[in-house]
Motif scaffolding. Structure first.
Motif, PDB file in Angstrom:
ATOM      1  N   VAL A  89      35.639  62.294  26.660  1.00  0.00           N
ATOM      2  CA  VAL A  89      36.223  60.777  25.827  1.00  0.00           C
ATOM      3  C   VAL A  89      37.800  60.881  26.172  1.00  0.00           C
ATOM      4  CG1 VAL A  89      36.882  59.824  23.874  1.00  0.00           C
ATOM      5  CG2 VAL A  89      34.758  60.539  23.995  1.00  0.00           C
ATOM      6  N   LEU A  90      38.547  62.169  26.111  1.00  0.00           N
ATOM      7  CA  LEU A  90      39.997  62.043  26.425  1.00  0.00           C
ATOM      8  C   LEU A  90      40.340  61.725  27.680  1.00  0.00           C
ATOM      9  CD1 LEU A  90      41.143  65.009  24.539  1.00  0.00           C
ATOM     10  CD2 LEU A  90      40.725  63.001  23.787  1.00  0.00           C
ATOM     11  N   ARG A  91      39.207  62.132  28.597  1.00  0.00           N
ATOM     12  CA  ARG A  91      39.383  62.014  30.112  1.00  0.00           C
ATOM     13  C   ARG A  91      39.445  60.552  30.413  1.00  0.00           C
ATOM     14  NH1 ARG A  91      38.835  64.617  35.010  1.00  0.00           N
ATOM     15  NH2 ARG A  91      39.672  66.454  33.941  1.00  0.00           N
ATOM     16  N   LEU A  92      38.307  59.693  29.808  1.00  0.00           N
ATOM     17  CA  LEU A  92      38.055  58.317  29.848  1.00  0.00           C
ATOM     18  C   LEU A  92      39.238  57.715  29.382  1.00  0.00           C
ATOM     19  CD1 LEU A  92      35.825  56.116  30.423  1.00  0.00           C
ATOM     20  CD2 LEU A  92      35.187  56.228  28.194  1.00  0.00           C
ATOM     21  N   LEU A  93      39.899  57.910  28.235  1.00  0.00           N
ATOM     22  CA  LEU A  93      40.849  57.356  28.006  1.00  0.00           C
ATOM     23  C   LEU A  93      42.138  57.408  28.601  1.00  0.00           C
ATOM     24  CD1 LEU A  93      40.560  57.856  23.967  1.00  0.00           C
ATOM     25  CD2 LEU A  93      40.264  55.686  25.361  1.00  0.00           C
ATOM     26  N   ARG A  94      42.307  58.680  29.465  1.00  0.00           N
ATOM     27  CA  ARG A  94      43.347  58.920  30.102  1.00  0.00           C
ATOM     28  C   ARG A  94      43.233  58.157  31.372  1.00  0.00           C
ATOM     29  NH1 ARG A  94      43.443  63.756  34.467  1.00  0.00           N
ATOM     30  NH2 ARG A  94      42.432  61.944  35.275  1.00  0.00           N
ATOM     31  N   GLU A  95      41.987  57.854  31.904  1.00  0.00           N
ATOM     32  CA  GLU A  95      41.920  56.886  33.264  1.00  0.00           C
ATOM     33  C   GLU A  95      42.094  55.405  32.803  1.00  0.00           C
ATOM     34  OE1 GLU A  95      38.267  57.545  35.100  1.00  0.00           O
ATOM     35  OE2 GLU A  95      38.646  59.727  35.699  1.00  0.00           O
ATOM     36  N   ALA A  96      42.082  55.057  31.481  1.00  0.00           N
ATOM     37  CA  ALA A  96      42.402  53.500  30.807  1.00  0.00           C
ATOM     38  C   ALA A  96      43.830  53.784  30.518  1.00  0.00           C
ATOM     39  CB  ALA A  96      41.465  53.402  29.669  1.00  0.00           C
ATOM     40  N   ILE A  98      45.510  55.630  28.207  1.00  0.00           N
ATOM     41  CA  ILE A  98      45.952  56.116  27.097  1.00  0.00           C
ATOM     42  C   ILE A  98      46.156  57.770  26.977  1.00  0.00           C
ATOM     43  CG2 ILE A  98      44.771  56.232  24.746  1.00  0.00           C
ATOM     44  CD1 ILE A  98      45.289  53.134  25.697  1.00  0.00           C
ATOM     45  N   GLY A  99      47.288  58.107  26.367  1.00  0.00           N
ATOM     46  CA  GLY A  99      47.569  59.481  26.337  1.00  0.00           C
ATOM     47  C   GLY A  99      46.897  60.004  24.793  1.00  0.00           C
ATOM     48  N   ALA A 100      47.617  61.129  24.378  1.00  0.00           N
ATOM     49  CA  ALA A 100      46.978  61.995  23.460  1.00  0.00           C
ATOM     50  C   ALA A 100      47.904  62.220  22.301  1.00  0.00           C
ATOM     51  CB  ALA A 100      46.229  63.127  23.896  1.00  0.00           C
ATOM     52  N   GLU A 101      47.480  62.077  21.380  1.00  0.00           N
ATOM     53  CA  GLU A 101      48.096  62.583  19.963  1.00  0.00           C
ATOM     54  C   GLU A 101      47.625  63.805  19.304  1.00  0.00           C
ATOM     55  OE1 GLU A 101      48.813  63.277  15.721  1.00  0.00           O
ATOM     56  OE2 GLU A 101      47.376  62.134  16.436  1.00  0.00           O
ATOM     57  N   VAL A 102      48.078  64.838  19.379  1.00  0.00           N
ATOM     58  CA  VAL A 102      47.296  66.167  19.094  1.00  0.00           C
ATOM     59  C   VAL A 102      48.020  66.835  17.727  1.00  0.00           C
ATOM     60  CG1 VAL A 102      46.693  66.734  21.349  1.00  0.00           C
ATOM     61  CG2 VAL A 102      48.702  67.670  20.467  1.00  0.00           C
ATOM     62  N   ALA A 103      47.222  67.586  16.941  1.00  0.00           N
ATOM     63  CA  ALA A 103      47.936  67.879  15.518  1.00  0.00           C
ATOM     64  C   ALA A 103      47.297  69.574  15.443  1.00  0.00           C
ATOM     65  CB  ALA A 103      47.145  67.107  14.405  1.00  0.00           C
ATOM     66  N   SER A 104      47.017  70.240  16.548  1.00  0.00           N
ATOM     67  CA  SER A 104      46.435  71.552  16.224  1.00  0.00           C
ATOM     68  C   SER A 104      46.590  72.215  17.957  1.00  0.00           C
ATOM     69  CB  SER A 104      45.028  71.867  15.740  1.00  0.00           C
ATOM     70  OG  SER A 104      44.203  71.405  16.753  1.00  0.00           O
ATOM     71  N   ALA A 114      41.528  67.860  29.623  1.00  0.00           N
ATOM     72  CA  ALA A 114      41.097  66.604  30.005  1.00  0.00           C
ATOM     73  C   ALA A 114      42.134  66.031  31.122  1.00  0.00           C
ATOM     74  CB  ALA A 114      41.125  65.498  28.877  1.00  0.00           C
ATOM     75  N   GLY A 115      42.844  66.920  31.497  1.00  0.00           N
ATOM     76  CA  GLY A 115      44.098  66.441  32.373  1.00  0.00           C
ATOM     77  C   GLY A 115      45.285  65.676  31.871  1.00  0.00           C
ATOM     78  N   LEU A 116      45.491  65.627  30.581  1.00  0.00           N
ATOM     79  CA  LEU A 116      46.589  64.826  30.032  1.00  0.00           C
ATOM     80  C   LEU A 116      47.998  65.622  30.406  1.00  0.00           C
ATOM     81  CD1 LEU A 116      46.287  62.009  28.375  1.00  0.00           C
ATOM     82  CD2 LEU A 116      44.298  63.680  28.409  1.00  0.00           C
ATOM     83  N   ARG A 117      48.786  64.640  31.146  1.00  0.00           N
ATOM     84  CA  ARG A 117      50.186  65.253  31.421  1.00  0.00           C
ATOM     85  C   ARG A 117      51.047  65.235  30.017  1.00  0.00           C
ATOM     86  NH1 ARG A 117      49.414  60.860  34.480  1.00  0.00           N
ATOM     87  NH2 ARG A 117      51.227  59.782  33.354  1.00  0.00           N
ATOM     88  N   PRO A 118      51.826  66.051  30.083  1.00  0.00           N
ATOM     89  CA  PRO A 118      52.997  66.419  28.933  1.00  0.00           C
ATOM     90  C   PRO A 118      53.581  65.271  28.426  1.00  0.00           C
ATOM     91  CG  PRO A 118      53.348  68.315  30.423  1.00  0.00           C
ATOM     92  CD  PRO A 118      52.132  67.242  31.162  1.00  0.00           C
ATOM     93  N   GLU A 119      53.861  64.200  29.395  1.00  0.00           N
ATOM     94  CA  GLU A 119      54.525  63.234  28.916  1.00  0.00           C
ATOM     95  C   GLU A 119      53.629  62.069  28.581  1.00  0.00           C
ATOM     96  OE1 GLU A 119      54.023  62.931  33.565  1.00  0.00           O
ATOM     97  OE2 GLU A 119      54.302  64.383  32.130  1.00  0.00           O
ATOM     98  N   ALA A 142      56.150  65.789  23.618  1.00  0.00           N
ATOM     99  CA  ALA A 142      56.742  65.459  22.591  1.00  0.00           C
ATOM    100  C   ALA A 142      56.522  65.986  21.084  1.00  0.00           C
ATOM    101  CB  ALA A 142      56.649  63.737  22.551  1.00  0.00           C
ATOM    102  N   VAL A 143      57.487  66.266  20.317  1.00  0.00           N
ATOM    103  CA  VAL A 143      57.143  66.896  19.259  1.00  0.00           C
ATOM    104  C   VAL A 143      58.070  65.900  18.093  1.00  0.00           C
ATOM    105  CG1 VAL A 143      57.785  68.861  17.665  1.00  0.00           C
ATOM    106  CG2 VAL A 143      57.361  69.251  20.093  1.00  0.00           C
ATOM    107  N   ASN A 144      57.128  65.836  16.896  1.00  0.00           N
ATOM    108  CA  ASN A 144      57.730  65.120  15.724  1.00  0.00           C
ATOM    109  C   ASN A 144      57.862  66.231  14.451  1.00  0.00           C
ATOM    110  OD1 ASN A 144      57.997  62.273  16.584  1.00  0.00           O
ATOM    111  ND2 ASN A 144      55.816  62.237  16.674  1.00  0.00           N
TER     112      ASN A 144
END
Length: 478
Positions: A89-96, A98-104, A114-119, A142-144
């Motif tokens: 799913v993350l790979r599909l969204l990446r190709e669309a 969309i990035g990723a917000e992670v919490a762990s 899934a190949g999400l780049r750091p940026e 990115a870190v909050n």
């Protein structure tokens, strides 16, 4: 906000009585899953993901915010991985786009797989360890920062004798964009567990607490490398007006900080996600376009090009495009109430089973061949396989009578359902498959639907292994 509602997810309004395109795709997929053997006596439960629908949601999200932001504004839509933590799913969204917000650490590992780049990745969590922060800063993610103690940890990870910034303060040695998460304390919605901007929320720096606002301004003044500001008001059960108020409070704080410092230090505002999902019908309501228009009217300065923008939508991207389908193992009755005993219950719909008032699900009935079931509606319970009486997907629901060998489908379950397994009774995780119309080359099979494996069904050996099977004698040796 406007009143137009896109009922199809295809960008086209439909009239009363016409079945939305995604419902048609869902019906075809259920029938094809039975015909192709993904569903049946040996595979009594599956999760299905509508690939076409997911792509459309991603496109609608991007178009909605593109329509209200100034040309050239940097915008990152980061999918909240917790909503559907599945690598394909993350790979599909990446190709669309969309990035990723992670919490762990686990979610970050999924995003990287899934190949999400750091940026294209944002790390949010109220409990980041030094190791997690070190990894994120090394990668440029990115870190909050959630609180003052976490900001102290980030300080310690910066090179203390590096190049000097404004006022002689050491500059960041990481390329990670760094911000602070604030809690605007604007109130909660109808579901307390998903309200994150209450007076006592565990998330972020409580903006209205005594001295908090002043501390935040000083924190940015002392750290030229703090360039972002983040807030998230909540998700399901939060009205759009409250979400807009949270965004407005965050924008006002960014303006105050930049004005106080006499420079444009904060260059990006992260407004979180939280668009609620309509679980009552196939309608997409509210839409991204409605929300983006509301925000642009309530906080116009946020969209004039002076600030980059980050969003963190999750449920609204995936919920409408997922379906849990379970075989009716037995049909019985008790107290003159019909009961369909299925293979979908608390293990795939934990929130619904334990808090049905807040998380009700629609149920669709299919016959043994996977076709929409017809016939007079009968009030019945849709029960799961777990060994407690409250394991019900739906109670007292009017549907065509489900019989042994039929299928019950829990709709709108693409987020926070079948990807979040709860191992009650050591029930196996179901297989998950994405589907799309067949390309006509003969690989789509029955119903003109092609399937792709997202996650294979869990085996009994895997259940034993994760339950300590390799250490069976561990306790007897003490």
């Amino acid at each position: 906000m406007g009143t137009d509602i896109d009922l199809t997810g295809d960008g086209v309004d439909i009239g009363d009585g016409e079945q939305p395109a995604r419902a048609v795709r869902r019906d075809e997929a259920v029938r094809a899953a039975v015909e192709q053997g993904l569903l049946g006596p040996g595979h009594p439960i599956v999760g299905l993901l509508d690939v076409t629908g997911i792509r459309e949601s991603a496109a609608e999200l991007r178009a909605a915010f593109d329509a209200v932001t100034a040309p050239g504004t940097p915008v990152l839509h980061a999918f909240a991985v917790k909503a559907t933590p599945l690598v394909p799913v993350l790979r599909l969204l990446r190709e669309a786009g969309i990035g990723a917000e992670v919490a762990s650490p686990g979610e970050l590992a999924l995003a990287r797989a899934a190949g999400l780049r750091p940026e294209m990745t944002v790390l949010d969590s109220p409990a980041k360890t030094p190791a997690e922060l070190r990894e994120a800063l090394a990668l440029g993610i990115a870190v909050n920062a959630d609180n003052p103690q976490e900001l102290d940890r980030i300080d310690a990870l910066m090179l203390p004798h590096g190049p000097k910034g404004v006022g002689g303060t050491p500059m960041a040695t990481s390329r990670s964009p760094i911000g602070i998460r604030v809690n605007p304390q604007v109130g909660g919605g109808s579901i307390g567990a998903t309200s994150t901007a209450t007076a006592t929320s565990k998330f972020g720096v409580a903006l209205r607490d005594e001295g908090a606002r002043e501390w935040i301004v000083r924190a940015y003044a002392d750290r030229p490398w703090l360039t972002r500001l983040h807030a998230h008001t909540g998700s399901q059960g939060i009205p759009l007006s409250l979400m807009a108020q949270g965004a407005a409070e965050t924008y006002a704080l960014a303006e105050e900080i930049n004005r106080s410092l006499g420079r444009r230090q904060i260059d990006t505002v992260d407004i979180g996600g939280g668009l609620p999902v309509n679980f009552g019908s196939d309608a997409t309501a509210p839409t991204y376009a409605q929300y983006a228009r509301l925000l642009s009217e309530a906080v116009p300065g946020l969209f004039d090009g002076r600030y980059g923008l980050v969003t963190e939508f999750g449920r609204s991207l995936l919920a409408k495009h997922g379906t849990v389908v379970a075989r009716v193992e037995y049909a019985k009755s008790a107290g003159r109430r019909a009961i369909a005993v299925t293979h979908a219950g608390v293990q795939v719909a934990t929130r619904t089973v334990y808090v049905p008032g807040s998380w009700p699900l629609r149920i669709a009935a299919y016959d043994a061949k996977g076709r929409p079931k017809e016939g007079p509606e009968v009030v019945q319970d849709i029960a799961g396989p777990a060994c407690f009486s409250g394991d019900l997907l739906a109670e007292g629901r009017a549907l065509p009578l489900l019989e042994q060998g039929d299928y019950a489908a829990a709709l709108d379950t693409g987020a926070y359902y079948f990807a979040h397994h709860y191992a009650y009774n050591s029930l196996a995780r179901p297989g998950i498959y994405g589907f799309a119309p067949s390309d006509g080359r003969g690989d789509g099979g029955g119903g003109g639907v092609a399937f792709a494996t997202v996650r294979t069904p869990q085996t009994l050996d895997e259940i034993v292994a994760e339950s300590g099977g390799a250490h069976a004698s561990g306790l007897t040796t003490l």
